[in-house]
Design an enzyme around this catalytic site. Structure first.
Site, short mmCIF file in Angstrom:
data_model
loop_
_atom_site.label_atom_id
_atom_site.label_comp_id
_atom_site.label_asym_id
_atom_site.label_seq_id
_atom_site.Cartn_x
_atom_site.Cartn_y
_atom_site.Cartn_z
NE ARG A 89 139.19 79.50 23.90
CZ ARG A 89 139.86 80.35 24.67
NH1 ARG A 89 140.20 80.00 25.91
NH2 ARG A 89 140.20 81.53 24.22
CG HIS A 133 145.47 82.26 24.08
ND1 HIS A 133 144.33 81.62 24.52
CD2 HIS A 133 146.03 82.81 25.19
CE1 HIS A 133 144.21 81.77 25.84
NE2 HIS A 133 145.23 82.49 26.28
CD GLU A 178 141.55 86.54 28.70
OE1 GLU A 178 142.63 87.03 29.05
OE2 GLU A 178 140.87 85.80 29.44
CG ASN A 307 138.16 83.70 28.45
OD1 ASN A 307 137.39 82.89 27.95
ND2 ASN A 307 139.40 83.88 28.02
CE1 TYR A 309 140.54 82.05 34.92
CE2 TYR A 309 140.25 83.67 33.18
CZ TYR A 309 140.62 82.40 33.59
OH TYR A 309 141.04 81.49 32.67
CD GLU A 373 141.02 81.47 29.08
OE1 GLU A 373 141.37 82.07 30.11
OE2 GLU A 373 141.58 81.59 27.99
C1 FCB Z 1 143.41 84.36 30.94
C2 FCB Z 1 144.19 83.81 29.77
C3 FCB Z 1 144.66 82.40 29.96
C4 FCB Z 1 145.09 82.13 31.39
C5 FCB Z 1 144.06 82.62 32.38
C6 FCB Z 1 144.41 82.36 33.81
O1 FCB Z 1 143.52 85.75 30.96
O2 FCB Z 1 143.41 83.84 28.60
O3 FCB Z 1 145.68 82.16 29.03
O4 FCB Z 1 146.34 82.63 31.62
O5 FCB Z 1 143.83 83.96 32.20
#
Ligand code: FCB
Length: 467
Positions: A89, A133, A178, A307, A309, A373
């Site tokens: 990607r 992006h 995002e 995505n 985290y 992600e």
């Molecule tokens: C996301 C982004 C990516 C990267 C990660 C850690 O928000 O899409 O570019 O910075 O966080």
């Protein structure tokens, strides 16, 4: 100091429940890796400009050189190949392809992505293109940026320049990465480019980003030479009430509304959530919806990029116990769950990842998901050869891939997983200080060295495939 998470033995190969058809990838984005910001006709984006604002980026860092990927692309594709992934990607830099954000394509800019696509295909790697992006051409910001409706139309035009060039070979198309970050961090909090701080502008940006997604999707689909997969990538967490009080439940509802529902409701249900429309009205603003917009925004698409985290808890009172802030607005205070953190100070909450995926499949059914992600920054220490024994990152990936397998078992239709990121890179406002790569980059020499996590990822993929 980061608490180190040692992978429990059972977590090291957590993948028995994933099918051989599951797709594996690594992800990057243009401004974070390419460098070559003034070459072959590229013009500045809002990130080039933002990086020059004193204090905006840690260490005064910028993406001028980054990983120098623009000049090292074939070697980087060989590196990707060595990881045994199915797909890569990457994002296309709008100001490379259409300098200034308007008018005809810049041949030299398009040619780079053309070569990248060919190189990937030659190595048997499926290209997965993200059109936006975050590198908006600076001229479009000067014309009003995403709060300006015209930017949505400009985005659709730009998307078609890329689509016309690559659609003979590329099947996977993500419009936006995002939009929450673009709108909220870029136009309200101001910690990302373009660094504006206006709530109404941020909400207008939300609407025009979604409109741009819908317009681009419709035009690409109409021009598609065969069946393709169109989609959008959203960053989402989980928003839990810190306690069971009404105020905390309201805070969690608001956080979820702002982070998830104001995107997925219009995309999938053709309407903004009523409670968020009310909240906006209480703040004297509204989504700038015109007739027909919601039909465009809710145009069907094939894949939701997720995505993830971390997840958070929310309280409806501040530390002093007040339920409204200085402007009389309801408090929505994020509280990080207890337990180990990454170098970003983000909590590690793999179980919430499962919960998010199951919830998405319940609330927005019929939409296949791909994890576009997931990953973690840790304060790596490299030896003289650049080797990094990143047990903490390996454990993070293992736990989150296991969380995806759990979600699938509970009915979530998740079809693939991209690790963020292929290699250490320019981490936006954090500059180069935060390393998310599964491959180490020595920024003095540009030498790339796979970390332990990359080798683990490679072995995990091959084990799931049954190689
Ligand atoms: C996301 C982004 C990516 C990267 C990660 C850690 O928000 O899409 O570019 O910075 O966080």
């Amino acid at each position: 100091m980061n608490p180190t998470v040692t992978p429990a033995p059972g977590l090291l190969l957590p993948t028995a429940d994933l099918p051989p058809s599951f797709k594996w990838g690594v992800a990057t984005s243009s401004y974070q890796i390419e460098g070559a910001v003034a070459e072959d006709g590229r013009t500045p984006s809002i990130w080039d400009t933002f990086c020059r604002v004193p204090g905006a980026v840690v260490g005064g860092d910028n993406g001028d050189v980054a990983c120098d990927h623009y000049h090292r692309m074939p070697q980087d594709v060989a590196l990707i190949k060595s990881l045994g992934v199915d797909t890569y990607r990457f994002s296309v830099a709008w100001p490379r392809v259409q300098p200034g954000g308007k008018g005809p394509a810049n041949e030299a800019g398009l040619a780079f992505y053309d070569r990248l696509t060919d190189e990937l295909l030659a190595q048997g790697i499926d290209p997965w293109v993200t059109l936006y992006h975050w590198d908006l051409p600076q001229e479009l910001e000067e014309a009003g940026g995403w709060p300006n409706r015209d930017t949505a139309y400009r985005f659709a035009d730009y998307s078609m320049l890329v689509f016309d060039r690559l659609s003979d070979r590329v099947d996977n198309w993500t419009t936006l990465n995002e939009p929450w970050c673009s709108a909220w961090l870029g136009y309200f909090v101001g910690v990302h480019a373009p660094g504006r701080k206006n709530f109404g502008d941020a909400m207008a940006a939300v609407h025009h980003l979604l409109l741009g997604h819908g317009l681009a999707t419709q035009r690409m689909r109409a021009a598609a030479p065969r069946e393709m997969k169109f989609g959008i990538t959203l960053n989402m967490g989980t928003a839990d009430p810190a306690t069971d009080t009404q105020a905390d439940r309201d805070a969690a509802r608001r956080a979820d509304g702002m982070g998830t529902r104001i995107y997925l409701d219009p995309l999938r249900k053709g309407q903004y959530p009523a409670d968020m429309v009310e909240d906006l009205a209480a703040r004297g603003t509204a989504f700038p919806v015109q007739d027909g917009d919601l039909e465009i925004i809710s145009t069907p698409f094939e894949v939701l990029g997720v995505n993830f985290y971390f997840g958070q808890d929310f309280s409806g009172t501040d530390e002093q116990g007040n339920s409204t802030d200085a402007d009389g607005l309801p408090v929505v205070r994020a509280i990080l769950p207890p337990g180990p953190r990454t170098a970003m100070d983000w909590p590690i909450t793999a179980d919430r990842f499962t919960r998010l995926l199951v919830r998405l499949s319940r609330d927005y059914p019929g939409l296949p998901m791909v994890i576009t992600e997931n990953g973690a920054a840790f304060d790596d220490t490299a030896d003289a050869e650049g080797n990094v024994a990143d047990e903490d990152r390996t454990a993070y990936l293992a736990a989150h891939i296991a969380a995806v397998a759990d979600a699938r078992e509970q009915g979530a239709d998740v079809r693939g997983y991209f690790a963020w990121s292929l290699m250490d890179n320019f981490e936006w406002a954090e500059g180069y200080a935060k390393r998310f790569g599964i491959v180490h980059v020595d920024y003095n020499t540009q030498v790339r060295t796979p970390k332990q996590s990359a080798l683990w990822f490679r072995d995990t993929i091959s084990r799931v495939r049954g190689d």
